[in-house]
Design an enzyme around this catalytic site. Structure first.
Site, PDB file in Angstrom:
ATOM      1  N   TYR A 133       0.855  -0.994   0.026  1.00  0.00           N
ATOM      2  CA  TYR A 133       0.215  -0.023   0.172  1.00  0.00           C
ATOM      3  C   TYR A 133       1.065   1.047   0.063  1.00  0.00           C
ATOM      4  O   TYR A 133       1.254   1.258   0.919  1.00  0.00           O
ATOM      5  CB  TYR A 133      -0.721  -0.053   1.027  1.00  0.00           C
ATOM      6  N   LYS A 161      -1.015  -1.136  -4.159  1.00  0.00           N
ATOM      7  CA  LYS A 161      -2.360  -0.192  -4.112  1.00  0.00           C
ATOM      8  C   LYS A 161      -1.346   0.772  -4.506  1.00  0.00           C
ATOM      9  O   LYS A 161      -0.582   1.683  -3.984  1.00  0.00           O
ATOM     10  CB  LYS A 161      -3.249  -0.181  -3.510  1.00  0.00           C
TER      11      LYS A 161
END
Length: 290
Positions: A133, A161
């Site tokens: 992330y 992400k």
């Protein structure tokens, strides 16, 4: 695992406790009404960094119990407390989550060797797959192409992400790692990210605007750029209004207008004001009311 994922919103009661009934309603709304492909559980949108380890576990429990196998689930377990990240990773893996995610460790200026060890420790201790992330505007952690490459050498680290505006880096990552999953993290830039080849997107506004997001994604993948751009323009008008009025408070208020018990935000976030409520009603009427 490709497609559009809502970053799952979590409703809280006025005393700050988790509104479990409302959480189930939000999950159902995402699955049944927004038709999302998956849910990203335990991220920023769930106000995750303001709740306890036990509360995080409860959110993970409810999400997988309610969603079951109807959509893909990704569990965000990241924390600057590595022991907590590992504990949560093991817990959700036992619950049945097939993939983890973890925000890059933040606040302290960790060097890359420390960041790499953080991810490899979580993966090793849990045996599960990992989506990095990356959200540098909040964490201050900017990773280079070569650093992504080092992390991706671990076969359990299967994607990222990518919540950053550096689309040159996004293009380079896409070209260099065609077999890794890339999820766009900025809802307002879904169209250009899709053109650059992302495999999907994860976003907070998809809790209420998931249908449009899916339309943009599918149209762009099929080279219908003009049609996708019109929908992106409408989406960004909505997002602009939401951001001007308080991101999480406004999305929760719009969910309430849709009949979902979306609760309140967790302190120290402010309770929504009457003025904000009225503006949320205007946004709902203009952009979302059928």
């Amino acid at each position: 695992m490709k497609g559009i994922y809502s970053a799952l919103m979590v409703p809280y009661n006025e005393d700050g406790s988790i509104n479990e009934k409302g959480l189930r309603e939000i999950i159902r709304y995402n699955i049944d009404k927004m038709k999302v492909d998956g849910l990203y559980v335990g991220g920023s949108t769930g106000e995750n960094f303001m709740i306890s380890t036990e509360e995080k576990k409860r959110v993970f429990e409810i999400a997988i119990d309610e969603a079951k196998d109807s959509v893909n689930l990704i569990a965000q377990v990241g924390s600057i407390n590595l022991n907590e990240a590992v504990e949560l990773g093991k817990y959700v893996t036992k619950l049945g989550y097939k993939c983890l995610s973890a925000v890059t460790p933040f606040y302290y200026k960790f060097d890359f060797s420390e960041i790499k060890d953080y991810y490899e420790t979580i993966v090793r201790e849990t045996g599960n797959y990992m989506i990095i992330y990356s959200i540098p505007f909040l964490t201050g952690v900017n990773m280079s192409l070569s650093q992504f490459g080092e992390l991706f050498e671990n076969e359990k680290i299967i994607g990222v992400k990518f919540t950053a505006g550096d689309f040159y880096l996004l293009e380079r990552v896409r070209k260099a790692f065609p077999d890794k999953l890339i999820f766009a993290g900025f809802d307002e830039m879904l169209l250009p990210a899709t053109v650059l080849g992302v495999d999907g997107a994860i976003g907070s506004t998809y809790n209420i605007n998931g249908i449009r997001a899916k339309q943009i994604f599918e149209l762009a993948k099929n080279s219908k750029i003009d049609e996708a751009l019109k929908i992106q323009h409408t989406t960004n008008d909505l997002i602009e209004g939401i951001l001007s009025n308080g991101l999480y408070q406004t999305i929760k208020e719009i969910l309430k207008l849709e009949g979902v018990d979306a609760g309140y935000c967790r302190k120290p976030m402010k309770k929504i004001s009457q003025k904000q409520i009225e503006f949320a009603k205007e946004l709902h009427k203009k952009f979302l009311k059928n």
